[in-house]
Design a protein around this motif. Structure first.
Motif, short mmCIF file in Angstrom:
data_model
loop_
_atom_site.label_atom_id
_atom_site.label_comp_id
_atom_site.label_asym_id
_atom_site.label_seq_id
_atom_site.Cartn_x
_atom_site.Cartn_y
_atom_site.Cartn_z
N GLY A 46 0.83 -1.21 0.00
CA GLY A 46 0.00 0.00 0.00
C GLY A 46 0.86 1.25 0.00
O GLY A 46 0.57 2.22 -0.72
N ILE A 47 1.91 1.23 0.81
CA ILE A 47 2.81 2.39 0.88
C ILE A 47 3.51 2.59 -0.46
O ILE A 47 3.64 3.72 -0.95
CB ILE A 47 3.84 2.20 2.02
CG1 ILE A 47 3.14 2.08 3.37
CG2 ILE A 47 4.86 3.35 2.03
CD1 ILE A 47 2.34 3.29 3.79
N LYS A 48 3.93 1.50 -1.06
CA LYS A 48 4.62 1.59 -2.35
C LYS A 48 3.66 2.14 -3.42
O LYS A 48 4.03 3.05 -4.18
CB LYS A 48 5.12 0.19 -2.76
CG LYS A 48 5.64 0.08 -4.18
CD LYS A 48 6.91 0.90 -4.38
CE LYS A 48 7.61 0.62 -5.69
NZ LYS A 48 6.84 0.91 -6.87
N ASN A 49 2.46 1.59 -3.44
CA ASN A 49 1.49 2.05 -4.46
C ASN A 49 1.14 3.52 -4.28
O ASN A 49 0.98 4.26 -5.25
CB ASN A 49 0.21 1.20 -4.40
CG ASN A 49 0.30 -0.04 -5.26
OD1 ASN A 49 1.04 -0.08 -6.24
ND2 ASN A 49 -0.45 -1.07 -4.89
N LEU A 50 1.04 3.95 -3.03
CA LEU A 50 0.68 5.35 -2.78
C LEU A 50 1.84 6.28 -3.17
O LEU A 50 1.64 7.33 -3.79
CB LEU A 50 0.32 5.55 -1.30
CG LEU A 50 -0.28 6.90 -0.92
CD1 LEU A 50 -1.56 7.19 -1.71
CD2 LEU A 50 -0.59 6.95 0.58
N ALA A 51 3.06 5.86 -2.82
CA ALA A 51 4.23 6.67 -3.18
C ALA A 51 4.35 6.78 -4.70
O ALA A 51 4.61 7.85 -5.26
CB ALA A 51 5.49 6.04 -2.58
N TYR B 246 -6.71 -6.87 -6.82
CA TYR B 246 -6.48 -5.43 -6.95
C TYR B 246 -6.95 -4.58 -5.77
O TYR B 246 -6.43 -3.49 -5.56
CB TYR B 246 -7.16 -4.92 -8.23
CG TYR B 246 -6.64 -5.57 -9.49
CD1 TYR B 246 -5.32 -5.36 -9.90
CD2 TYR B 246 -7.45 -6.40 -10.26
CE1 TYR B 246 -4.83 -5.95 -11.05
CE2 TYR B 246 -6.96 -6.99 -11.42
CZ TYR B 246 -5.65 -6.77 -11.80
OH TYR B 246 -5.17 -7.35 -12.94
N ASP B 247 -7.98 -5.04 -5.07
CA ASP B 247 -8.57 -4.19 -4.03
C ASP B 247 -8.00 -4.50 -2.64
O ASP B 247 -7.85 -5.66 -2.28
CB ASP B 247 -10.09 -4.40 -3.97
CG ASP B 247 -10.78 -3.81 -5.19
OD1 ASP B 247 -10.17 -2.95 -5.84
OD2 ASP B 247 -11.92 -4.21 -5.47
N HIS B 248 -7.75 -3.44 -1.88
CA HIS B 248 -7.42 -3.54 -0.45
C HIS B 248 -6.06 -4.18 -0.16
O HIS B 248 -5.83 -4.64 0.96
CB HIS B 248 -8.52 -4.28 0.32
CG HIS B 248 -9.88 -3.67 0.09
ND1 HIS B 248 -10.23 -2.45 0.62
CD2 HIS B 248 -10.95 -4.10 -0.62
CE1 HIS B 248 -11.47 -2.17 0.23
NE2 HIS B 248 -11.92 -3.14 -0.52
N GLY B 249 -5.16 -4.15 -1.11
CA GLY B 249 -3.80 -4.64 -0.86
C GLY B 249 -3.02 -3.70 0.04
O GLY B 249 -1.91 -4.02 0.46
N ASP B 250 -3.60 -2.55 0.34
CA ASP B 250 -2.92 -1.57 1.20
C ASP B 250 -3.16 -1.85 2.68
O ASP B 250 -2.60 -1.17 3.53
CB ASP B 250 -3.42 -0.15 0.88
CG ASP B 250 -4.90 0.02 1.14
OD1 ASP B 250 -5.65 -0.97 0.98
OD2 ASP B 250 -5.32 1.12 1.51
#
Lengths: 410, 256
Positions: free
Chosen positions: A105-110, A274-278
């Motif tokens: 999640g952190i990686k995807n957001l960054a 795809y959903d909620h991996g964060d």
């Protein structure tokens, strides 16, 4: 009490937690509204969207045009793709720190911040208070996720008022996507009522104060929805892109993987990647709690969605759901440690929330589902799993541990 | 001058609120108490609960729901319709917290009972619901139980002038289709000395103000549209700007 009736097309029944209407032909309201996706003129709908947002464009480019709530998962990339690259808006993106952050999640957001080149606001509520509210919501409504949902649905609205940015742009309207709450042509918008009714299970922040005295106003004030007068003065409006775009999460996510290197992960309790991996908990303990309280699970929603898009048969979808619903949740130890409770205490609280319509207590604290199912794991990969191939993992080769937000990607 | 009213209609089916579209299609909306609490906070003039599956399922009025709404509590006057088929049903509904009741199928099945109910709870507390349809310029009464239309008989309805307080005129085909209410129904009822409530298909259109111009129209009721967005009751009021002197001013709560 109304007898349970079943949709002849998808996997939903009339006990769906969001409510469901099944017509005389046996078709549910969700499938009925989904059929609009194949009949509407989506070019015209996009023009309607352009007209709707026109007054909110800032000509001087010195202010934000809108607020976009995002996470390191779900439809965030696609929403940003539409808002930034298609509508050419200048958004302020906002996110609520759930504290259950995964490395993915952190990686995807960054990566999202970098790929879309935008400013971000992150709401970090005092973790001690979040834990206190989490304990209260567990006791009151059997939800360990109430603070997460309350925070992520209210922070964008609060920011709209604080920053005087009237327009908030959301992705999908879950009520419309799942159970056909509104026609796409109703152009439904964000409301405090919907948030309370469906997102928050009927409990707004102040409702937590009335039942137990463990919380004070200082604990719940960050979860309060702005007043009607604040909303009026600011002309705050929240719109859903799924009313104007033919919403298809699988296709959209595949495009986002190609365009922006969005990363996905395999889950234990669903085939979707795809959903909620964060979040370590949404598709684990939270989904299990939803199952014991309502008889429904996320995999049922996702499998029904795939049926409606014509990518899977009802029979195949049923097999998928039967398998994944019986899988145990993971990462619960992290949650007990974070909250400062023992597993037994947590289970003791959960025991009070098993819905006896769906579950049978065979011995004290041991429950089994009343649903008659046949699980055939070997068939699953042939059915659908092969069409959802994750390109990453929740932990990204790091130890399982909640990631602290604020210091950037390690 | 007595103000005209802008009411909110809450259609209930299987104990949950639904959108009703032309009396044919139903979409789930949410829970009764949360929706009514919200309408009350918005300051609607009247809340009309139409519980549409009570009579058809052989059930009486939904007393539990009336009690639940009354216990929220709300300050908006509550009108309830659905499953009322006797004097005792009417008394139960009123004593559970509703200010007024709506009669529908009883009018078709046993109209003489309406007079008895009126003697007990008073004519001011009774609204007669008339779902109607216009075919070739003629007005028909829709029986939602049998799905049969019969020509509206004004002479018959005139007999109720002292028995009921208002008529709820629901345009069946227009329900859910903004701006398509058959305004001519007001003219049709001009011979009847009973106040009218127009409902079904008004939406955010100029029709609202046109209807309120008619002396016989006491109120307009809005239903589905109030679920489509934030402060949509106030938005509806804005669409009635031409009639604003006839209406209460919109209110916006500061209190959360």
């Amino acid at each position: 009490m109304e007898e349970t009736s079943f949709c002849k097309l998808c996997l939903y029944d009339s006990n769906h937690p969001l409510g469901l209407e099944i017509n005389d032909e046996g078709v549910c309201s969700g499938c009925l509204i989904h059929q609009e996706k194949d009949n509407l003129d989506w070019n015209k709908r996009w023009e309607d969207l352009e007209d709707l947002i026109k007054p909110y464009r800032c000509k001087q480019k010195v202010k934000y045009d809108c607020i976009v709530p995002v996470t390191g998962a779900n439809d965030s990339y696609f929403i940003m793709h539409l808002v930034k690259n298609k509508l050419k808006l200048n958004p302020l993106i906002v996110t609520y720190n759930k504290y259950f952050n995964t490395p993915l999640g952190i990686k995807n957001l960054a990566n999202l911040r970098s790929k879309f080149n935008v400013d971000i606001l992150i709401q970090n509520i005092n973790p001690q208070i979040v834990k206190k509210v989490t304990k209260a919501s567990l006791k009151i409504m059997g939800s360990m996720y109430w603070p997460c949902i309350a925070g992520q649905t209210v922070f964008p609205v609060q920011t709209s008022i604080r920053y005087k940015i009237p327009l908030v742009i959301w992705g999908a309207h879950q009520g419309t996507e799942q159970v056909g709450m509104f026609s796409h042509l109703h152009n439904s918008q964000m409301t405090r009522r919907y948030r309370k009714d469906h997102d928050l299970m009927g409990f707004e922040a102040d409702d937590l104060l009335n039942i137990f005295n463990t919380l004070g106003e200082e604990d719940i004030c960050q979860y309060r929805y702005p007043s009607d007068n604040d909303l009026r003065r600011n002309s705050t409006i929240g719109i859903y892109l799924s009313n104007y775009v033919r919403w298809d999460p699988k296709v959209q996510h595949e495009e986002m993987v190609k365009l922006y290197n969005y990363e996905s992960t395999k889950f234990h309790r669903t085939f979707d990647i795809y959903d909620h991996g964060d979040c370590y908990n949404f598709l684990n303990i939270h989904d299990y709690i939803k199952h014991i309280k309502t008889g429904h699970t996320k995999v049922t929603d996702q499998a029904s969605r795939e049926i409606r898009h014509g990518r899977i048969s009802k029979e195949e979808a049923t097999k998928l759901v039967n398998f994944y619903e019986t899988q145990l949740y993971q990462y619960d130890d992290l949650f007990y440690e974070w909250l400062g409770v023992k597993k037994n205490s947590f289970q003791f609280v959960l025991n009070q929330f098993y819905n006896k319509k769906y579950w049978l207590e065979v011995e004290p604290g041991k429950w089994i589902t009343k649903k008659k199912i046949t699980v055939v794991p070997a068939e699953l990969n042939n059915i659908y799993g092969a069409r959802f191939q994750a390109n990453s993992s929740m932990n990204r080769d790091k130890p399982s541990k909640y990631i602290t937000v604020g210091k950037g990607y390690p | 001058m007595i103000k005209k009213r802008v009411a909110a209609t809450v259609v209930v089916k299987n104990d949950r609120v639904v959108q009703s579209l032309a009396f044919k299609t139903y979409l789930p909306v949410g829970s009764v108490d949360t929706i009514i609490q919200n309408l009350d906070r918005w300051g609607v003039d009247e809340i009309i609960v139409l519980n549409i599956d009570r009579t058809s399922n052989g059930l009486g009025p939904n007393i539990e729901i009336v009690k639940k709404i009354s216990s929220i509590p709300i300050s908006t006057p509550l009108t309830y319709g659905g499953g009322i088929t006797s004097v005792s049903d009417a008394i139960d509904v009123i004593s559970s917290g509703a200010e007024r009741i709506i009669i529908d199928s009883l009018f078709l099945k046993s109209p003489s009972d309406i007079k008895i109910i009126s003697e007990v709870i008073g004519s001011q507390a009774i609204i007669l619901s008339i779902p109607f349809k216009v075919i070739d310029g003629h007005f028909f009464h829709f029986n939602y139980l049998t799905k049969i239309f019969t020509k509206l008989d004004l002479v018959n309805i005139k007999q109720y002038e002292k028995i009921i307080s208002e008529l709820l005129l629901i345009d069946v085909d227009a329900e859910g289709d903004a701006g398509s209410y058959s305004n001519e129904v007001v003219e049709f009822f001009s011979e009847v000395n009973i106040g009218l409530i127009s409902y079904g298909g008004v939406g955010l259109s100029s029709q609202g103000s046109e209807l309120l111009d008619a002396p016989s129209v006491n109120a307009i009721a809005y239903g589905n549209i109030l679920n489509y967005g934030e402060l949509f009751f106030q938005k509806v009021k804005k669409s009635l700007t031409k009639s604003k002197k006839k209406l209460r001013r919109s209110t916006y709560r500061d209190k959360i």
